[in-house]
Write an enzyme that holds these catalytic residues in place. Structure first.
Site, PDB file in Angstrom:
ATOM      1  N   SER A   4       0.808  -1.234   0.000  1.00  0.00           N
ATOM      2  CA  SER A   4       0.000   0.000   0.000  1.00  0.00           C
ATOM      3  C   SER A   4       0.838   1.279   0.000  1.00  0.00           C
ATOM      4  O   SER A   4       0.495   2.239  -0.718  1.00  0.00           O
ATOM      5  CB  SER A   4      -0.964  -0.005   1.184  1.00  0.00           C
ATOM      6  OG  SER A   4      -1.881  -1.062   1.040  1.00  0.00           O
ATOM      7  N   LYS A  43      -9.292  -5.661  11.062  1.00  0.00           N
ATOM      8  CA  LYS A  43     -10.446  -5.268  10.244  1.00  0.00           C
ATOM      9  C   LYS A  43     -11.771  -5.296  10.994  1.00  0.00           C
ATOM     10  O   LYS A  43     -12.711  -4.605  10.624  1.00  0.00           O
ATOM     11  CB  LYS A  43     -10.535  -6.149   8.991  1.00  0.00           C
ATOM     12  CG  LYS A  43      -9.463  -5.849   7.961  1.00  0.00           C
ATOM     13  CD  LYS A  43      -9.682  -6.621   6.682  1.00  0.00           C
ATOM     14  CE  LYS A  43      -8.696  -6.181   5.615  1.00  0.00           C
ATOM     15  NZ  LYS A  43      -9.001  -6.741   4.294  1.00  0.00           N
ATOM     16  N   ASP A  99     -12.733  -3.564  -0.351  1.00  0.00           N
ATOM     17  CA  ASP A  99     -12.236  -4.833  -0.902  1.00  0.00           C
ATOM     18  C   ASP A  99     -13.191  -5.390  -1.963  1.00  0.00           C
ATOM     19  O   ASP A  99     -12.776  -5.695  -3.086  1.00  0.00           O
ATOM     20  CB  ASP A  99     -12.070  -5.867   0.226  1.00  0.00           C
ATOM     21  CG  ASP A  99     -10.818  -5.621   1.058  1.00  0.00           C
ATOM     22  OD1 ASP A  99      -9.833  -5.085   0.518  1.00  0.00           O
ATOM     23  OD2 ASP A  99     -10.834  -5.972   2.252  1.00  0.00           O
TER      24      ASP A  99
END
Ligand code: NAP
Length: 285
Positions: free
Chosen positions: A23, A71, A107
């Site tokens: 990332s 998450k 996602d």
């Protein structure tokens, strides 16, 4: 390079570990391409609550990518959860709007972008998922939400996990959801579906390298094959699918798609996809 100064806005990925994350390379290349005064870092953290409390007091800290294992853990500490993240039950993106923390997931929508970029319309398609983990969960919810499928089938090796995901999907969507065992029902289900999605780690450089979750003889030229595995870029499944004349969607396109959606949300600018893809390729070699 844009110089870092008193006006620089910050974004970062948080997780544990984060050393492998692509990332920073993807986002910093995109910021540089558009001449935006942003910087993107990676933070390995354990104290999610403490991090998010600090984030609220730093309005110039604009966005956070959230990766494993945080998450789910970030959710109770946010001010707002967007509907898709609520359905999936997981957040990979936090946007800091002057101290108000908004959680979403890019996602699944990132995977849909990858299909769209490959020119594949999912409407009316029968989609077969291999695996029933976090990535399948995100993509399955996005597809049921936005793609008007004919149906989807989840094949896994742990019946309880497959049935739990199917029950959750059925309770939140109207899409027809079927389930089965990946060991005994793969042959029949491959014959009965148009789009095959590998959501297992089989074929990854670090696990099951050189293997494929699907025997080559089950692939037909009219199949669309999406392998979420992106290291290596060309998995054995993708190689065999190309050889069989299938249309393929590479896992890296989902990675880029989810990052592009984050970038657009944080900066308000269209993401330079080709620059992001080149950054991934440089960082992966
Ligand atoms: P996960 O939550 O651990 O789920 C993995 C799934 O695969 C589980 O259902 C697991 O079954 C199943 N599985 C594992 N090994 C298997 C085997 N040998 N045979 C059959 N099933 C097997 O992992 P995840 O986060 O969903 O990630 C899955 C894959 O997607 C990984 O390769 C990851 O790198 C990739 N991914 C790609 C992107 C992208 O942007 N392209 C994003 C996220 C993930 P059990 O539950 O029975 O163990």
């Amino acid at each position: 390079m844009i110089p870092i100064d008193a006006h620089t806005r910050l974004c970062a990925v948080i997780g544990r570990p984060v050393g492998h994350s692509l990332s920073p390379a993807i986002h910093n290349a995109a910021f540089a391409e558009l001449g935006l005064n942003y910087a993107y870092l990676a933070f390995e953290i354990e104290d999610v609550a403490g991090f998010l409390m600090g984030l609220r007091s730093m309005p110039s800290f604009r966005g956070v990518s959230v990766t494993i294992p945080h998450k789910l853990a970030v959710i109770p500490h946010l001010d707002e959860l967007e509907p898709m993240a609520g359905k999936v039950g997981s957040v990979n993106t936090i946007t800091n709007d002057n101290g108000r923390l908004i959680g979403t997931t890019t996602d699944g929508p990132g995977a849909l972008r990858a299909f769209a970029r490959a020119g594949i319309d999912l409407a009316g398609k029968r989609v077969l998922f291999l695996g029933a983990g976090g990535a399948v969960r995100a993509v399955a919810f996005a597809m049921t939400d936005q793609s008007n499928l004919d149906c989807m089938t989840l094949l896994g090796r742990s019946r309880a996990k497959v049935e739990a995901l199917a029950a959750d999907l059925r309770s939140k969507t109207s899409c027809s959801i079927n389930t089965g065992d990946i060991g005994s029902e793969l042959d029949a289900e491959m014959a009965d579906h148009d789009v095959i999605v590998n959501g297992t780690p089989i074929g990854m450089a670090t696990a099951g390298a050189g293997e494929s979750p699907v025997p080559a003889q089950l692939l037909r030229p009219d199949h669309v094959v999406f392998d979420m595995v992106y290291k290596p870029h060309e998995t054995r499944l993708i190689r065999k699918a190309n050889a069989a004349g299938c249309r393929v969607v590479y896992g890296i396109e989902m990675l880029i798609g989810q990052a592009a959606l984050q970038f657009e949300r944080w900066t308000g600018h269209g993401a330079p996809i080709d620059v992001m893809r080149a950054a991934v390729n440089r960082a992966s070699t």
